[in-house]
Scaffold this active site. Structure first.
Site, mmCIF file in Angstrom:
data_model
loop_
_atom_site.group_PDB
_atom_site.id
_atom_site.type_symbol
_atom_site.label_atom_id
_atom_site.label_comp_id
_atom_site.label_asym_id
_atom_site.label_seq_id
_atom_site.Cartn_x
_atom_site.Cartn_y
_atom_site.Cartn_z
ATOM 1 N N ASP A 8 6.224 10.988 -7.468
ATOM 2 C CA ASP A 8 6.296 11.874 -8.632
ATOM 3 C C ASP A 8 7.467 12.845 -8.566
ATOM 4 O OD1 ASP A 8 4.044 10.751 -9.777
ATOM 5 O OD2 ASP A 8 2.672 12.184 -8.859
ATOM 6 N N LYS A 30 2.434 4.722 -5.820
ATOM 7 C CA LYS A 30 2.060 4.880 -7.228
ATOM 8 C C LYS A 30 3.282 5.266 -8.059
ATOM 9 C CE LYS A 30 -0.109 8.581 -8.947
ATOM 10 N NZ LYS A 30 0.619 8.960 -10.205
ATOM 11 N N ASP A 59 0.845 3.187 -12.715
ATOM 12 C CA ASP A 59 -0.137 4.126 -13.264
ATOM 13 C C ASP A 59 0.266 4.542 -14.682
ATOM 14 O OD1 ASP A 59 -2.102 6.071 -13.577
ATOM 15 O OD2 ASP A 59 -0.981 7.587 -12.457
ATOM 16 N N LYS A 61 -2.047 3.987 -17.432
ATOM 17 C CA LYS A 61 -3.285 4.307 -18.149
ATOM 18 C C LYS A 61 -3.281 3.777 -19.587
ATOM 19 C CE LYS A 61 -3.958 8.616 -15.530
ATOM 20 N NZ LYS A 61 -2.637 8.706 -14.871
ATOM 21 N N TYR A 63 -4.081 2.589 -23.165
ATOM 22 C CA TYR A 63 -5.145 2.971 -24.103
ATOM 23 C C TYR A 63 -4.674 2.585 -25.503
ATOM 24 C CZ TYR A 63 -9.015 5.839 -25.954
ATOM 25 O OH TYR A 63 -10.164 6.271 -26.565
ATOM 26 N N ASP A 64 -5.245 1.507 -26.038
ATOM 27 C CA ASP A 64 -4.841 1.039 -27.362
ATOM 28 C C ASP A 64 -5.893 0.057 -27.847
ATOM 29 O OD1 ASP A 64 -3.150 0.280 -29.653
ATOM 30 O OD2 ASP A 64 -1.502 1.119 -28.465
ATOM 31 N N PRO A 66 -7.622 -3.601 -28.356
ATOM 32 C CA PRO A 66 -7.746 -4.633 -27.314
ATOM 33 C C PRO A 66 -6.556 -5.566 -27.179
ATOM 34 C CG PRO A 66 -9.847 -4.341 -28.408
ATOM 35 C CD PRO A 66 -8.855 -3.488 -29.156
ATOM 36 N N THR A 118 -8.799 13.754 -13.380
ATOM 37 C CA THR A 118 -9.198 14.785 -12.421
ATOM 38 C C THR A 118 -8.672 16.163 -12.789
ATOM 39 O OG1 THR A 118 -7.344 14.112 -11.007
ATOM 40 C CG2 THR A 118 -9.527 13.236 -10.462
ATOM 41 N N ARG A 178 -6.366 16.189 -1.426
ATOM 42 C CA ARG A 178 -5.620 17.101 -0.558
ATOM 43 C C ARG A 178 -6.166 16.875 0.848
ATOM 44 N NH1 ARG A 178 -3.284 16.785 -4.660
ATOM 45 N NH2 ARG A 178 -2.560 18.488 -6.002
ATOM 46 N N ARG A 208 1.698 15.596 -3.684
ATOM 47 C CA ARG A 208 2.415 16.785 -3.209
ATOM 48 C C ARG A 208 2.326 17.023 -1.704
ATOM 49 N NH1 ARG A 208 -0.113 18.213 -8.146
ATOM 50 N NH2 ARG A 208 1.343 18.807 -9.803
#
Length: 227
Positions: A8, A30, A59, A61, A63-64, A66, A118, A178, A208
């Site tokens: 990241d 990731k 990663d 995610k 979402y749409d 099918p 999360t 963590r 991190r």
């Protein structure tokens, strides 16, 4: 339990430098929204070239509707990643359509469904979904299991209940871990390594605490030894 390190960092160069430092370890990497949008498929190939020991988790995610998710899943499968995710709240039909579309692939990526981000507090989640996280996360997981997904993305605190509702081999991947009690930053439902072990988590995602460390490889080594 396996370790996934989140790439990241703000630039492609920094992420590649981090990956090079971790090339001796059997870990997941990731690749998230910002990194993939900025660096694209070529970046995935660069990571594979650094070490054949890396397994890649894309990663995004999904979402749409099918069919659109299934189209995207096919494109992802052709990139050669080892795992990707979609939102369970896209519905059982959408998840099942994705899994059916991938049936023809001899070696398809693992597919995980996101239950609850999360970053959500318990209050925030209930405000949006009208239900408690614990109850809804387990329900989302059951929908994903019945649709044929390989597992879910959840917090450490939902892992045990999800496996109880589905199957002990149904994967749980938990972001925002963590390992040794570091700061939670923008995550709400975080946990340390001991809790992840106790709750039966399969893959922990650590960002991190690794990439902000003076010695990222040393932190990864310490985590793997603890696993």
């Amino acid at each position: 339990m396996e370790l996934c390190v989140a790439l990241d960092l703000p630039s492609r160069k920094e992420n590649l430098r981090l990956a090079e430092k971790l090339a001796d370890y059997d870990i997941w990497l990731k690749v998230g929204f910002r990194t993939f949008i900025r660096d694209g498929r070529a970046f995935l190939d660069e990571l594979k070239a650094i070490s054949p020991r890396f397994r890649l988790f894309l990663d995004l995610k999904l979402y749409d509707i099918p069919n659109t998710m299934a189209d995207a899943a096919e494109e992802i499968a052709q990139m050669g990643v080892d795992m990707f995710n979609l939102h369970a709240s896209a519905g059982k039909k959408g998840m099942r359509t994705v899994m059916e579309r991938l049936e023809s692939y001899e070696k398809r990526p693992l597919v995980l469904a996101v239950t609850a981000l999360t970053s959500f507090s318990y209050h925030d989640f209930k405000e949006i979904y009208g239900a408690d996280i614990d109850e809804k996360a387990a329900w989302f997981a059951l929908q994903a299991y019945q649709a044929g997904c390989d597992g879910v993305v959840c917090s450490v605190y939902e892992s045990r209940a999800i496996k109880h509702e589905t199957d002990r081999n149904f994967l749980t991947l938990t972001p925002g871990v963590r390992p040794f009690g570091e700061s939670s930053d923008d995550q709400q439902r975080v946990a340390d390594l001991a809790a992840a072990k106790r709750e039966g988590v399969d893959i922990i995602v650590v960002g991190r605490p690794v990439y902000r460390a003076d010695d990222p490889a040393g932190v990864v080594k310490r985590i793997l030894e603890s696993l």
